[in-house]
Design a protein around this motif. Structure first.
Motif, PDB file in Angstrom:
ATOM      1  N   LYS A 328       0.848  -1.186   0.000  1.00 28.49           N
ATOM      2  CA  LYS A 328       0.000   0.000   0.000  1.00 28.49           C
ATOM      3  C   LYS A 328       0.888   1.242   0.000  1.00 28.49           C
ATOM      4  N   TYR A 329       0.412   2.331  -0.577  1.00 27.94           N
ATOM      5  CA  TYR A 329       1.186   3.563  -0.587  1.00 27.94           C
ATOM      6  C   TYR A 329       0.916   4.397   0.668  1.00 27.94           C
ATOM      7  N   TYR A 330       1.938   5.169   1.054  1.00 30.45           N
ATOM      8  CA  TYR A 330       1.839   6.086   2.189  1.00 30.45           C
ATOM      9  C   TYR A 330       2.473   7.407   1.795  1.00 30.45           C
ATOM     10  N   GLY A 331       2.006   8.474   2.423  1.00 26.04           N
ATOM     11  CA  GLY A 331       2.559   9.791   2.159  1.00 26.04           C
ATOM     12  C   GLY A 331       2.992  10.475   3.438  1.00 26.04           C
ATOM     13  N   VAL A 332       4.201  11.024   3.433  1.00 28.59           N
ATOM     14  CA  VAL A 332       4.651  11.865   4.536  1.00 28.59           C
ATOM     15  C   VAL A 332       4.497  13.321   4.112  1.00 28.59           C
ATOM     16  N   PHE A 333       4.223  14.200   5.057  1.00 28.68           N
ATOM     17  CA  PHE A 333       3.972  15.596   4.740  1.00 28.68           C
ATOM     18  C   PHE A 333       4.158  16.442   5.987  1.00 28.68           C
ATOM     19  N   LEU A 334       4.245  17.756   5.796  1.00 24.02           N
ATOM     20  CA  LEU A 334       4.346  18.650   6.948  1.00 24.02           C
ATOM     21  C   LEU A 334       2.964  19.194   7.292  1.00 24.02           C
ATOM     22  N   ALA A 335       2.798  19.522   8.560  1.00 18.46           N
ATOM     23  CA  ALA A 335       1.617  20.234   9.049  1.00 18.46           C
ATOM     24  C   ALA A 335       1.986  20.849  10.394  1.00 18.46           C
ATOM     25  N   ILE A 336       1.112  21.716  10.900  1.00 17.46           N
ATOM     26  CA  ILE A 336       1.378  22.359  12.182  1.00 17.46           C
ATOM     27  C   ILE A 336       0.208  22.107  13.135  1.00 17.46           C
ATOM     28  N   ARG A 337       0.512  22.198  14.440  1.00 14.56           N
ATOM     29  CA  ARG A 337      -0.500  22.071  15.487  1.00 14.56           C
ATOM     30  C   ARG A 337      -0.408  23.325  16.373  1.00 14.56           C
ATOM     31  N   ILE A 352       2.165  11.422   8.674  1.00 13.57           N
ATOM     32  CA  ILE A 352       2.046  10.360   7.676  1.00 13.57           C
ATOM     33  C   ILE A 352       0.580   9.959   7.543  1.00 13.57           C
ATOM     34  N   LEU A 353       0.175   9.582   6.343  1.00 17.58           N
ATOM     35  CA  LEU A 353      -1.152   9.035   6.105  1.00 17.58           C
ATOM     36  C   LEU A 353      -1.062   7.927   5.068  1.00 17.58           C
ATOM     37  N   PRO A 354      -1.924   6.912   5.181  1.00 14.71           N
ATOM     38  CA  PRO A 354      -2.033   5.958   4.074  1.00 14.71           C
ATOM     39  C   PRO A 354      -2.627   6.651   2.856  1.00 14.71           C
ATOM     40  N   VAL A 355      -2.315   6.135   1.684  1.00 15.63           N
ATOM     41  CA  VAL A 355      -2.758   6.731   0.424  1.00 15.63           C
ATOM     42  C   VAL A 355      -3.521   5.685  -0.384  1.00 15.63           C
ATOM     43  N   TRP A 357      -4.476   4.470  -3.735  1.00 11.71           N
ATOM     44  CA  TRP A 357      -4.110   4.584  -5.144  1.00 11.71           C
ATOM     45  C   TRP A 357      -4.777   3.457  -5.941  1.00 11.71           C
ATOM     46  N   SER A 358      -6.023   3.187  -5.601  1.00 10.92           N
ATOM     47  CA  SER A 358      -6.763   2.156  -6.328  1.00 10.92           C
ATOM     48  C   SER A 358      -7.360   2.694  -7.622  1.00 10.92           C
ATOM     49  N   GLY A 359      -7.486   4.026  -7.705  1.00  8.58           N
ATOM     50  CA  GLY A 359      -8.016   4.647  -8.915  1.00  8.58           C
ATOM     51  C   GLY A 359      -6.903   5.207  -9.780  1.00  8.58           C
ATOM     52  N   ASP A 360      -7.265   6.131 -10.630  1.00  9.54           N
ATOM     53  CA  ASP A 360      -6.276   6.713 -11.536  1.00  9.54           C
ATOM     54  C   ASP A 360      -5.270   7.592 -10.810  1.00  9.54           C
ATOM     55  N   PHE A 361      -5.710   8.225  -9.715  1.00 10.27           N
ATOM     56  CA  PHE A 361      -4.836   9.153  -8.986  1.00 10.27           C
ATOM     57  C   PHE A 361      -4.781   8.778  -7.509  1.00 10.27           C
ATOM     58  N   PRO A 362      -3.646   9.033  -6.872  1.00 13.40           N
ATOM     59  CA  PRO A 362      -3.556   8.790  -5.429  1.00 13.40           C
ATOM     60  C   PRO A 362      -4.318   9.863  -4.657  1.00 13.40           C
ATOM     61  N   VAL A 363      -4.886   9.475  -3.524  1.00 12.50           N
ATOM     62  CA  VAL A 363      -5.567  10.400  -2.619  1.00 12.50           C
ATOM     63  C   VAL A 363      -5.178  10.032  -1.194  1.00 12.50           C
ATOM     64  N   PHE A 364      -4.793  11.021  -0.402  1.00 14.85           N
ATOM     65  CA  PHE A 364      -4.463  10.769   0.993  1.00 14.85           C
ATOM     66  C   PHE A 364      -5.731  10.386   1.757  1.00 14.85           C
ATOM     67  N   GLU A 365      -5.711   9.233   2.380  1.00 12.75           N
ATOM     68  CA  GLU A 365      -6.883   8.774   3.122  1.00 12.75           C
ATOM     69  C   GLU A 365      -7.122   9.672   4.328  1.00 12.75           C
ATOM     70  N   ASN A 366      -8.321  10.244   4.396  1.00 11.89           N
ATOM     71  CA  ASN A 366      -8.707  11.189   5.451  1.00 11.89           C
ATOM     72  C   ASN A 366      -7.836  12.447   5.429  1.00 11.89           C
ATOM     73  N   GLY A 367      -7.232  12.738   4.289  1.00 11.63           N
ATOM     74  CA  GLY A 367      -6.424  13.945   4.151  1.00 11.63           C
ATOM     75  C   GLY A 367      -7.221  15.162   3.727  1.00 11.63           C
TER      76      GLY A 367
END
Length: 582
Positions: A328-337, A352-355, A357-367
Motif C-alpha cells: 500500500k502507498y503512504y505519504g509523509v507531509f508537513l503540518a502544524i498544530r 504520515i497518512l495511508p494513500v 491509489w486504487s483509482g487513476d490518482f492517489p488520494v491521501f486517506e482522510n487527508g
C-alpha cells in the motif's frame, strides 16, 4: 491561521525569505571541545524535557494505534525513499548544524535517527545566515540502476545554491556537495527504469511572463547520472502556475515524480506553506509531459475547515509518497498544530497518512477532513516509539545526564559544529566553552539546542557556573530566532551574582526580572509552558522551584510573530559577550 499580510507573505515567498535571512539575519557526536575551556566554564547536568499536551491525555492509545505526527517538533519538508525493506526520511534544517536529519524505518511507523546528511563544514556553510536560511526542502531518492542514494537540496548560504550529495549506504555518511547549475528551489531527482534520470524543481516563469505575485512554474531537466549535472538546453516548463492558472494559484513547489503502471505522476505542493497549503497531482505518459492535473485536486489539504476547530492541524502539504511493506502507498507531509492562541511554536512537523491509489490518482486517506492524532497500525506492525532507540511520540520524557562520550542526535548547534564548544567535564556533565558571540548575532553560538515538541511542556537543567564578569552569562534560552527569544541565565554585576530573565522581540532586549543568587551551589533552571503561557523558575541546591518574572507570553516564540520556517528551540547557552545588564 490568522496572520498579518506581512507574515503571510513571509510564509509564502520562500525564496525571497531565504535571501533576506542571509542578508540580515550523522552519527553520535564525540563530546570534545576544540578550544580549551576556561576554569569557570559553565557545566550543565540533568536535562529533562517532559511533554504535557492535553490532546494526548484525552486520547490515549488503544491496541493497534499510533500517534500522528510521527516526528514532533521542527521536522519540516519531509522526503522519503526506499531500498528493499529499508525506508529513509529526511527533513529541512535551515541554519541548524549538523544539517538534514535522517531517519530509518522498516515499517513506516517506528523511526530511528541514524545521523545527519550534512554533518561536516565542507558540506554545510551556514555560519553567517539567519536561522531560516541555509538548507531548504531536501529530497532523498534511491537509484536502483547504480545502487546509490541521492540527497538533493537548495542551500541558501555558502555559495552552494542547488546541490546534491550521494552515498551507497546512508548509515556510513555522504559525499561532499556537487553544485548544480540551475536556478530555482526544491529540486528532486527521478530515476526511470530504463536508466534515464530527470530533475524537477520550482522556478520563476520566463522573464516578462510573470502574471501575479506567487506565480511559479515547475521545470524538468534531463540529468546526467555519470557526471552529476543537468544537461544544458534540456529544461522544459511542465507546470505553469499550478493546477489552473486562471485561478492564480501561488507557489507551486516541492515537486516529485513517481512511475506507476507505466504512467508518470507529478506531485507538488501548492498554495504556499501557510494556511492555503495543499498537495496536488498531475499525470503524463512521458516524464517530460504534457502533464494533466487530476480532476479532484487537491489530494491533501486542511484549508477548508473552521479556524476554531478543536485539536486543529493545519498547513498540510509538501508531501512525498512511498510504497509500504504491505504494498500500500503512504505519504509523509508537513503540518502544524497551533496552541490555544493559534500560535505556532513547535513549528512544522512530520505527519504520515495511508494513500488510496486504487483509482487513476492517489488520494491521501482522510487527508481532506480534519486530521486526527491517531492512526491504525498497519497489519503486523508493533508500535515501539520511545523504546530501543526509536523516536518517541505523545507526551514523552527526554532525559540526558551527559554521562556518555557521545551526544544524542537530537541535540543540535546553530551555524556551526557542536564539537567546537562542548566537552564532558572532569566531574561529569556537559561543559560549554563560551564563544564571544551571543544569540542575537548572526554567527555560530555556543548553544546546544533541543527542539520544542509540545505546546505544553517543561524543560529543566542544573547549572554550575560562577561568572567572573558582566560579559559572562550561562543558562537556558527559549529561542525562535536571533531577533525573538528569551534568555534565563546567571551573570554578574559588580560583586553580586544575578539570575536574569530577558526578552528579545524585534531585536530589542528588555529585562523582565532579575534576582541575586548564590552561585556557590548548583542552580536548577526550568521553563514551563502551558500553551502560550511560559514561566521561568529556579531552585538552589535541590530546593523548591521559585518563579522569576511571572507568566510571560510565548507569542514571540511563534512563527506568527517571529516569522520564518523553524520551530522554537530550548537551548543550553553560554556567552562571553553578554549584553543583558540588570
Amino acid at each position: 491561521m490568522k496572520t498579518s499580510k506581512f507574515n503571510f507573505e513571509w510564509l509564502c515567498n520562500r525564496k525571497t525569505m531565504a535571501v533576506l535571512a542571509c542578508l540580515f539575519l550523522a552519527s553520535g557526536v564525540s563530546v570534545e571541545a576544540k578550544e580549551k575551556a576556561p576554569k569557570n566554564a559553565p557545566v550543565f547536568t540533568n536535562f529533562v524535557y517532559q511533554g504535557d499536551d492535553k490532546i494526548y491525555k484525552e486520547n490515549p492509545l488503544q491496541s493497534g494505534e499510533f500517534y500522528n505526527p510521527i516526528l514532533q517538533g521542527c521536522y519540516p519538508d519531509p522526503s522519503i525513499t526506499r531500498k528493499g525493506g529499508d525506508y529513509y526520511l529526511v527533513n529541512s534544517s535551515f541554519a541548524m548544524f549538523p544539517g538534514v536529519p535522517i531517519f530509518h524505518s522498516t515499517d513506516l511507523v517506528n523511526w530511528k535517527q541514524i545521523g545527519h546528511v550534512l554533518d561536516r563544514e565542507s558540506q554545510l556553510k551556514v555560519e553567517d545566515c539567519g536561522i531560516s536560511a541555509g538548507v531548504y526542502a531536501p529530497a532523498i531518492s534511491y537509484n536502483k540502476n547504480n545502487d546509490t542514494f541521492y540527497m538533493i537540496t537548495t542551500q541558501f548560504s555558502g555559495g552552494f545554491g542547488n546541490m546534491v550529495v550521494k552515498t551507497q549506504d546512508p548509515m556510513k555518511g555522504w559525499s561532499d556537495p556537487i553544485k548544480l547549475q540551475f536556478g530555482g528551489i526544491d529540486p528532486s531527482l527521478f530515476f526511470d527504469d530504463n536508466g534515464k534520470a530527470y530533475l524537477v524543481h520550482n522556478d520563476a516563469p520566463d522573464r516578462g511572463k510573470e502574471q501575479y505575485e506567487g506565480h511559479r512554474v515547475i521545470k524538468i531537466w534531463d540529468y546526467d547520472v555519470e557526471n552529476d549535472r543537468v544537461i544544458p538546453g534540456t529544461d522544459k516548463i511542465i507546470v505553469d502556475g499550478g493546477v489552473d492558472i486562471k485561478k492564480k494559484p501561488i507557489w507551486i513547489e516541492g515537486p516529485h515524480i513517481y512511475k506507476k503502471d507505466g504512467r508518470y505522476y507529478l506531485m507538488c505542493a501548492e498554495g504556499g506553506t501557510g494556511g492555503w497549503h495543499s498537495e496536488v497531482i498531475f499525470v503524463a505518459d512521458d516524464p517530460k509531459g504534457p502533464y494533466t492535473p487530476a480532476p479532484s485536486n487537491p489530494i491533501l489539504t486542511q484549508r477548508y475547515f473552521p479556524q476554531n476547530r478543536a485539536n486543529k492541524v493545519d498547513w498540510a502539504g509538501h508531501a512525498d509518497l512511498v510504497e509500504g511493506p504491505d504494498g500500500k502507498y503512504y505519504g509523509v507531509f508537513l503540518a502544524i498544530r497551533p496552541n490555544e492562541k493559534d500560535m505556532v511554536n513547535a513549528g512544522r512537523e512530520t505527519f504520515i497518512l495511508p494513500v488510496d491509489w486504487s483509482g487513476d490518482f492517489p488520494v491521501f486517506e482522510n487527508g481532506l477532513i480534519p486530521l486526527e492524532c491517531k492512526l491504525k497500525l498497519p497489519k503486523g506492525v508493533e508500535y515501539k516509539a520511545g523504546k530501543d532507540g526509536f523516536f518517541p511520540n505523545g507526551n514523552f520524557k527526554f532525559e540526558d545526564s551527559f554521562a556518555s562520550d557521545s551526544l544524542d542526535l537530537r541535540w543540535i548547534g546553530l551555524r556551526g559544529p557542536r564539537e567546537k564548544f562542548i566537552s564532558i567535564a572532569k566531574k561529569g556533565g556537559l561543559q560549554i566553552t563560551p564563544f564571544a558571540t551571543n544569540i542575537k548575532e548572526v554567527k555560530p553560538t555556543s548553544t546546544l539546542f533541543y527542539r520544542q515538541q509540545h505546546s505544553s511542556f517543561s524543560a529543566s537543567t542544573t547549572l554550575k557556573f560562577k561568572p567572573k564578569a558582566e560579559n559572562e552569562l550561562a543558562g537556558l534560552t527559549c529561542y525562535q530566532n536571533e531577533r525573538f527569544n528569551y534568555v534565563f541565565g546567571v551573570t554578574k554585576k559588580d560583586k553580586d551574582y544575578l539570575l536574569v530573565l530577558a526578552k528579545t522581540a524585534k531585536g530589542q532586549t528588555t529585562i523582565v526580572a532579575s534576582t541575586k543568587i548564590d552561585v556557590e551551589a548548583p542552580v536548577s533552571l526550568q521553563v514551563v509552558a502551558d500553551g502560550n503561557d511560559y514561566r521561568f523558575n529556579y531552585a538552589v541546591e535541590g530546593g523548591e522551584y521559585t518563579n522569576l518574572g511571572g507568566t510571560v507570553s510565548g507569542d514571540i516564540l511563534s512563527t506568527n510573530v517571529a516569522g520564518g520556517f523553524t520551530g522554537s528551540l530550548i537551548g543550553l547557552y553560554a556567552t562571553l559577550t553578554n549584553d543583558i545588564r540588570p
